[in-house]
Design an enzyme around this catalytic site. Structure first.
Site, PDB file in Angstrom:
ATOM      1  N   ASN A   3       0.816  -1.213   0.000  1.00 49.36           N
ATOM      2  CA  ASN A   3       0.000   0.000   0.000  1.00 49.36           C
ATOM      3  C   ASN A   3       0.854   1.269   0.000  1.00 49.36           C
ATOM      4  O   ASN A   3       0.379   2.341  -0.389  1.00 49.36           O
ATOM      5  CB  ASN A   3      -0.935   0.007   1.211  1.00 49.36           C
ATOM      6  CG  ASN A   3      -0.179   0.002   2.529  1.00 49.36           C
ATOM      7  OD1 ASN A   3       0.765  -0.756   2.703  1.00 49.36           O
ATOM      8  ND2 ASN A   3      -0.573   0.849   3.452  1.00 49.36           N
ATOM      9  N   HIS A   4       2.128   1.179   0.391  1.00 47.51           N
ATOM     10  CA  HIS A   4       3.000   2.357   0.337  1.00 47.51           C
ATOM     11  C   HIS A   4       3.535   2.611  -1.067  1.00 47.51           C
ATOM     12  O   HIS A   4       4.048   3.701  -1.329  1.00 47.51           O
ATOM     13  CB  HIS A   4       4.184   2.193   1.306  1.00 47.51           C
ATOM     14  CG  HIS A   4       3.824   2.458   2.722  1.00 47.51           C
ATOM     15  ND1 HIS A   4       4.362   3.493   3.453  1.00 47.51           N
ATOM     16  CD2 HIS A   4       2.951   1.834   3.557  1.00 47.51           C
ATOM     17  CE1 HIS A   4       3.858   3.488   4.689  1.00 47.51           C
ATOM     18  NE2 HIS A   4       3.005   2.483   4.753  1.00 47.51           N
ATOM     19  N   HIS A  55      -0.115  -8.494  -0.358  1.00 50.28           N
ATOM     20  CA  HIS A  55       0.271  -7.566   0.716  1.00 50.28           C
ATOM     21  C   HIS A  55      -0.791  -7.478   1.798  1.00 50.28           C
ATOM     22  O   HIS A  55      -0.470  -7.489   2.985  1.00 50.28           O
ATOM     23  CB  HIS A  55       0.531  -6.172   0.152  1.00 50.28           C
ATOM     24  CG  HIS A  55       1.023  -5.213   1.188  1.00 50.28           C
ATOM     25  ND1 HIS A  55       2.308  -5.249   1.689  1.00 50.28           N
ATOM     26  CD2 HIS A  55       0.401  -4.188   1.848  1.00 50.28           C
ATOM     27  CE1 HIS A  55       2.460  -4.299   2.598  1.00 50.28           C
ATOM     28  NE2 HIS A  55       1.316  -3.645   2.713  1.00 50.28           N
ATOM     29  N   HIS A 145       1.692  -6.127   5.810  1.00 50.27           N
ATOM     30  CA  HIS A 145       0.754  -5.029   6.079  1.00 50.27           C
ATOM     31  C   HIS A 145       0.536  -4.711   7.553  1.00 50.27           C
ATOM     32  O   HIS A 145      -0.066  -3.687   7.869  1.00 50.27           O
ATOM     33  CB  HIS A 145      -0.578  -5.340   5.396  1.00 50.27           C
ATOM     34  CG  HIS A 145      -1.479  -4.156   5.247  1.00 50.27           C
ATOM     35  ND1 HIS A 145      -1.026  -2.904   4.876  1.00 50.27           N
ATOM     36  CD2 HIS A 145      -2.822  -4.026   5.414  1.00 50.27           C
ATOM     37  CE1 HIS A 145      -2.046  -2.064   4.815  1.00 50.27           C
ATOM     38  NE2 HIS A 145      -3.151  -2.720   5.138  1.00 50.27           N
TER      39      HIS A 145
END
Length: 359
Positions: A3-4, A55, A145
């Site tokens: 997500n980054h 992820h 995550h």
């Protein structure tokens, strides 16, 4: 991809500013292209079965592995949908023993719940996991995550037929979290881990062509590690490089190129001009110099601006004024008396012409 690895999150946490400060905006744009090209999932085949790597996890929008083939990953994740859920979803916490108003049967029947901690996507329960694993022919899911104190965590392991005090080699958890950043953010103090997938259990040898089946978790080996100290600042021999490094460390947002310095100076100058002129719209100030009435507009704005306050200057003591002379008693000089003298005419200070060269 995590997500980054998106423009919004990487910019929020400072990666964009660091790239622009050290190497320029072009590098950040290239990194953003790499983020979009990264795989969003993978499968790992072992003699005991197939594992899925993502992820975040699953969601109601994610039911089949075929969706990865059909989905175009080259883009930024939205606030909902397939890619958002792959990157942001979490498993439901398996601490049902602490929930006094919820029975074990109710806990096991959870499919999906909202995910208020993330502000998007879902939390997936034991029932949803087991259904997804069965439909897609998997033995489990490995994801990241979430920070884990020991670097990894087996979820729902006590619900799949094993006790916490029993050996875990015989019990396959439907989802495993692996977190590989030790001492996250420099303050969590957590261990980190990565997973090894083996072809045979450690310490065991297959005899001949034996088809003895291994349990999936027997072929999974977590490897833990801890953080190391941050490196010491670079000791540069060149004094100029040492000064530049010191400036970048002390003032990380200082412009490092002449072009970025000019842009910063223009921004600061514009803000100061808006403050002095009492203008709240920056576009109005910029447009004042671009239209045909720019000079009139600028004069109008400048009339509103208060005179800048200058610091007092240190000056020498002013000499006392001499007493005024009587203007009438002082002889009048002709405007051209000096030129007349240079040309050889004897023109006195009162304008009377004397003998001179031709007198």
């Amino acid at each position: 991809r995590g997500n980054h690895e998106a423009r919004t999150v990487s910019a929020f946490f400072g990666f964009k500013e660091e790239c622009e400060r050290k190497y320029g905006r072009m590098l950040y744009d290239r990194c953003a292209e790499v983020f979009q090209a990264m795989p969003i999932a993978a499968t790992v085949e072992t003699p005991a079965g197939k594992w899925l790597m993502v992820h975040g996890g699953i969601s109601p929008n994610f039911t089949s592995l075929d969706q990865f083939i059909e989905f175009d990953r080259f883009g930024e994740p939205a606030m909902n949908g397939f890619l958002c859920d792959i990157l942001w979803s979490d498993p439901v916490k398996d601490d049902h023993e602490e929930a006094q108003d919820q029975s074990l049967a109710e806990f096991l029947s959870i499919d999906f719940l909202p995910n208020p901690q993330r502000g998007c996507s879902y939390r997936y329960g034991f029932r949803a996991l087991m259904s997804f694993i069965a439909v897609n022919g998997l033995v489990g899911i490995v994801r990241a995550h979430e920070v884990q104190e020991e670097g990894y965590l087996y979820h729902f392991q006590d619900l799949t037929g094993g006790a916490k005090a029993d050996t875990s080699a015989q019990v396959t958890p439907p989802v495993i979290t692996v977190f590989s950043a030790p001492n996250y953010c420099g303050r969590y103090g957590n261990k980190a881990a990565f997973m090894r997938f083996l072809n045979k259990p450690p310490g065991k040898r297959r005899m001949g062509r034996s088809k003895k089946a291994f349990r999936p978790l027997q072929l999974v080996e977590p490897v833990q590690f801890t953080a190391v100290p941050h490196p010491e600042p670079l000791d540069l021999d060149n004094e100029q490089e040492r000064q530049s490094l010191r400036i970048e460390t002390t003032c990380p947002y200082m412009p490092t190129t002449f072009q970025s310095f000019l842009k910063q100076a223009v921004d600061f100058g514009e803000a100061e001009a808006m403050k002095n002129l009492g203008v709240t719209d920056a576009g109005k100030l910029r447009n004042a110099g671009s239209n045909k009435h720019s000079s009139i507009e600028r004069k109008r704005l400048l009339k509103k601006a208060p005179a800048p306050a200058l610091p007092p200057r240190k000056t020498k003591a002013e000499p006392q004024a001499e007493p005024e002379e009587d203007v009438e008693s002082k002889p009048k000089k002709s405007k051209n008396w000096k030129a007349a003298q240079l040309l050889g005419f004897d023109e006195g200070p009162q304008g009377a012409t004397g003998g001179g060269a031709n007198g």
